[in-house]
Motif scaffolding. Sequence first.
Motif, PDB file in Angstrom:
ATOM      1  N   ALA A 155       0.832  -1.216   0.000  1.00 60.15           N
ATOM      2  CA  ALA A 155       0.000   0.000   0.000  1.00 60.15           C
ATOM      3  C   ALA A 155       0.863   1.261   0.000  1.00 60.15           C
ATOM      4  O   ALA A 155       0.502   2.261  -0.614  1.00 60.15           O
ATOM      5  N   ILE A 156       1.990   1.204   0.663  1.00 65.32           N
ATOM      6  CA  ILE A 156       2.864   2.390   0.739  1.00 65.32           C
ATOM      7  C   ILE A 156       3.627   2.594  -0.564  1.00 65.32           C
ATOM      8  O   ILE A 156       3.709   3.703  -1.084  1.00 65.32           O
ATOM      9  N   LEU A 157       4.186   1.502  -1.081  1.00 67.07           N
ATOM     10  CA  LEU A 157       5.081   1.623  -2.235  1.00 67.07           C
ATOM     11  C   LEU A 157       4.388   1.374  -3.570  1.00 67.07           C
ATOM     12  O   LEU A 157       5.024   1.476  -4.622  1.00 67.07           O
ATOM     13  N   ASN A 158       3.102   1.039  -3.497  1.00 61.57           N
ATOM     14  CA  ASN A 158       2.321   0.811  -4.707  1.00 61.57           C
ATOM     15  C   ASN A 158       2.978  -0.258  -5.595  1.00 61.57           C
ATOM     16  O   ASN A 158       3.129  -0.079  -6.799  1.00 61.57           O
ATOM     17  N   THR A 159       3.402  -1.336  -4.965  1.00 62.16           N
ATOM     18  CA  THR A 159       4.067  -2.443  -5.660  1.00 62.16           C
ATOM     19  C   THR A 159       3.412  -3.747  -5.189  1.00 62.16           C
ATOM     20  O   THR A 159       2.941  -3.819  -4.049  1.00 62.16           O
ATOM     21  N   SER A 160       3.417  -4.737  -6.067  1.00 58.43           N
ATOM     22  CA  SER A 160       2.760  -5.995  -5.697  1.00 58.43           C
ATOM     23  C   SER A 160       3.535  -6.708  -4.586  1.00 58.43           C
ATOM     24  O   SER A 160       4.752  -6.521  -4.442  1.00 58.43           O
ATOM     25  N   VAL A 161       2.814  -7.522  -3.837  1.00 58.35           N
ATOM     26  CA  VAL A 161       3.432  -8.268  -2.732  1.00 58.35           C
ATOM     27  C   VAL A 161       4.529  -9.196  -3.253  1.00 58.35           C
ATOM     28  O   VAL A 161       5.612  -9.293  -2.664  1.00 58.35           O
ATOM     29  N   GLY A 162       4.268  -9.841  -4.376  1.00 57.86           N
ATOM     30  CA  GLY A 162       5.253 -10.759  -4.958  1.00 57.86           C
ATOM     31  C   GLY A 162       6.556 -10.043  -5.295  1.00 57.86           C
ATOM     32  O   GLY A 162       7.650 -10.538  -5.000  1.00 57.86           O
TER      33      GLY A 162
END
Lengths: 150, 184
Positions: free
Chosen positions: B157-164
């Motif tokens: 949510a902070i970095l706007n990147t997928s968990v994977g």
Amino acid sequence: MKTEEPDNSSEELKEAPLLRSMQQATPLQAPDGYFDLLGARIQDQINQRSSQQPHLVLRPWMAGITLTAILTVLYLYIRDPLPAPPVAAASDEISISTEDLMTTNYYMEMEEEIIASALTEPEASRNVADEHLEKYLLETCNEEELIHEL
Amino acid sequence: MSEYSDQELLELFRDPSGSQKHYAFNLLVKKYQQRIYTHIRRMVIDHDDTNDLVQNTFVKIWHYLDGFRNDSQLFTWIYRIATNETLGFLRQKKKRFFLPITDVEGELANKISQQAGINANKLELKLQQAMIRLPEKQRLVFHLRYYDNMKYEEMSAILNTSVGALKASYHHAVQKVEKFLRGD
């Protein structure tokens, strides 16, 4: 967010024994007393910025656009200069008003006859002119000259 | 201060009378100031730069908190503002001085050993130097996971990147840092 037993130490750090052995505490600390006054400093910042009038911030892209516009205008001017300004006579002519003409007695100097002929009907004026012309020709030219002229 | 949840702080801040706004904001600053300071300081190293960025972050929070929608948690929203401020600052710094990335790293590495507030043994200093060598976003991932033990969903949510992508990034960061610490 920091917990007593971080769950990243087991699985994710199993191939990193040195990292796992460390305290996981950052050595970069704030100076003593820093956080005591931070709230007040932030409030000051907010008050300062609120009292400031919004102003234009010049940015590099603005300078770029301005320079491009200036160069374009210069290029267009060099390639196709503006037409020469109208001559003084023309501008004088435009500036003369009906009132000016009246004050210089322009209308007064017009011959009465010209005004009268302008007021007569076109048909009548042409007939009069033809009669005069015919009379003039008969009085001034003999037949031979007249034939030669024709 | 811990008795106030984020939701309570928000309600206090948005109180229609407006009388509690400054009070609520002050509580919010107190609640997050240390975490935000540490988050930024790990990235920019220098205390003065950190101080400016922390203040800018909270000033922005003040201005935009009224418009905050509860789509995300308040703390992830605050972290995101702080992260954007930090990354923007680092980008500006490189642009301003036309510095290649290696020079910025070198400058930060020098600062690590010069900082007055630093309190570290030799291995910890080496760890800081190892982290400086990571690309900025990977460094952020490493900090949030290694130091703060943040959940990947929150980091996402902070970095706007997928968990994977975050898991992979952290895995590679751990390998690089460990290798540097071993002196390979």
